[in-house]
Design an enzyme around this catalytic site. Structure first.
Site, mmCIF file in Angstrom:
data_model
loop_
_atom_site.group_PDB
_atom_site.id
_atom_site.type_symbol
_atom_site.label_atom_id
_atom_site.label_comp_id
_atom_site.label_asym_id
_atom_site.label_seq_id
_atom_site.Cartn_x
_atom_site.Cartn_y
_atom_site.Cartn_z
ATOM 1 N N ASP A 45 -8.088 0.298 6.632
ATOM 2 C CA ASP A 45 -7.917 -0.810 7.570
ATOM 3 C C ASP A 45 -6.571 -0.691 8.273
ATOM 4 O O ASP A 45 -6.299 -1.411 9.217
ATOM 5 C CB ASP A 45 -7.966 -2.146 6.823
ATOM 6 C CG ASP A 45 -9.385 -2.588 6.495
ATOM 7 O OD1 ASP A 45 -10.266 -2.434 7.348
ATOM 8 O OD2 ASP A 45 -9.602 -3.082 5.376
ATOM 9 N N LYS A 99 0.824 -1.217 0.000
ATOM 10 C CA LYS A 99 0.000 0.000 0.000
ATOM 11 C C LYS A 99 0.856 1.264 0.000
ATOM 12 O O LYS A 99 0.402 2.336 -0.391
ATOM 13 C CB LYS A 99 -0.913 0.014 1.224
ATOM 14 C CG LYS A 99 -1.979 -1.062 1.239
ATOM 15 C CD LYS A 99 -3.206 -0.630 0.503
ATOM 16 C CE LYS A 99 -4.338 -1.627 0.678
ATOM 17 N NZ LYS A 99 -5.583 -1.187 0.077
#
Length: 403
Positions: free
Chosen positions: A123, A75
């Site tokens: 998240d 990410k």
């Protein structure tokens, strides 16, 4: 569960928008951006010949994103890249001239960035990347986290100076709340999922991910024949599938999308042939994949470029963490977080099931590619599951990396 892709769009060419977003020229621009990052280094591609022999295939290669840009997850490539692209675009508008990536740290560009606030729901890993990108350019960041995000992951984001906002409910609830508040306050949403009318910025996030598959294709002795990539909202799976379709054409590998059984939004979308929202039930240990509604952009790509969809159970996700922490037959150890090894877990599951193995045409010479999407981004949780501190696993065996 296993499901071949039988949707109407299967094997059609990518949408021109997605071809532009995930194509060779776009990936080269991402590589140019990374050249300006002081902490950039190509992540390792790790061979697992012992496991390959055990499951009856020719090769297994793992792209280990646990080392990416100091954030421990793939990410890191997406959120920060999108933030920086948006800052440069705003600077061009404000300054009335072209602004190059090389000017990123100039006072003119930083002055523009200081007037910007970027926001997202997360998240854990995407929010860390967005917050890091904002810190790099001097912008503000507001990060929305749902009830299931651990305090350790929240602290890891907050260290970049982001404002942390807790939201009751699931990841999807935090996405909606982030969008609502951002619209009211004039903040820029930098989401890794997309919805009707909001596609371009998630496309930039996905574009950032192309770096890992570009690197892997260079590192591998031969292109893979089979790829298993885990999916939350679908961004990383769509990026890898889409770029491989563009780069390899008819030689592209058989591609399988992998969901947690408890949050199988891509699997159920494939079953329905259109985007669906799945019911929120018992939480999954695969916290970074706990998403109940797919990204529309990701589904547009995967409906055409994915060959099959699978689910992985809780015990399979934790078993692969332990397997990679305690390798056999001379394979190197890999620190894989709760979501990191899910693609490999699916590959092992597929090869052990004669029907799935046949459906995917896996043979003795097959070359499997997977991505360890995260390292121990929650070290306490990692040690709880494996019984080992991540540092001890990392120190076990540093051999086997091909880059």
């Amino acid at each position: 569960m296993f499901l071949p892709n039988t949707t109407a769009g299967y094997r059609l060419p990518l949408d021109p928008r997605d071809e532009q977003t995930l194509g060779i020229a776009a990936a080269e621009e991402v590589e140019r951006y990374l050249a300006f990052r002081e902490d950039h280094a190509v992540t390792p591609l790790v061979a697992l010949p012992g496991l390959a022999r055990e499951i009856g295939v020719g090769a297994i290669h793992v792209k280990d994103e646990g080392h990416r840009l100091g954030l421990g997850s793939f990410k890191a490539l997406g959120g920060a890249y999108a933030v920086i692209r948006l800052v440069l675009e705003q600077a061009r508008q404000k300054l009335g001239r072209d602004v190059d990536m090389a000017e990123l740290h100039s006072e003119e560009v930083r002055a523009v960035a200081r007037g910007m606030t970027v926001a997202c729901a997360t998240d854990g890993n995407h929010g860390r990347s967005v917050a890091q990108g904002a810190e790099l350019v001097g912008a503000r960041a507001a990060i929305f986290v749902h009830a299931g995000v651990s305090d350790e992951r929240v602290a890891a984001i907050a260290r970049f100076g982001a404002e942390m906002i807790r939201v009751e409910g699931t990841y999807d609830d935090s996405v909606r709340e982030a969008a609502r508040i951002a619209e009211a306050k004039g903040w820029i949403i930098v989401s890794d999922t997309s919805w009707p009318g909001y596609e371009r910025i998630p496309g930039l996030v996905m574009q950032g991910y192309t770096a890992l598959i570009r690197e892997a294709l260079t590192q591998m002795p031969e292109p893979p024949t089979h790829v298993f990539i885990q999916s939350g909202v679908g961004g990383i799976a769509a990026t890898v599938a889409g770029h491989l379709a563009i780069a390899l054409g008819e030689r592209r590998p058989v591609f399988t999308v992998v969901d947690p059984a408890r949050a199988a939004c891509l699997f159920e979308t494939a079953r329905a042939g259109q985007p669906v929202t799945v019911a929120h039930g018992e939480p999954t240990v695969m916290a970074m994949l706990e998403c109940y509604e797919p990204s529309l952009v990701a589904w547009r790509v995967l409906s055409r470029a994915a060959d099959a969809f699978m689910t992985v159970e809780e015990t399979e996700a934790t078993a692969i963490m332990n397997r990679l922490a305690r390798p056999v037959a001379g394979d190197p150890a890999i620190v894989a977080g709760e979501s990191g090894g899910v693609g490999l877990a699916a590959a092992i599951k597929a090869t052990a099931d004669p029907a799935i193995r046949a459906a995917l045409a896996i043979g003795q010479g097959s070359r499997i590619f997977v991505v360890n999407t995260e390292g121990a981004t929650d070290p306490g949780k990692y040690e709880e599951i494996t019984g080992l501190p991540p540092a001890a696993v990392a120190a076990k065996n540093r051999q086997g990396a091909m880059a």
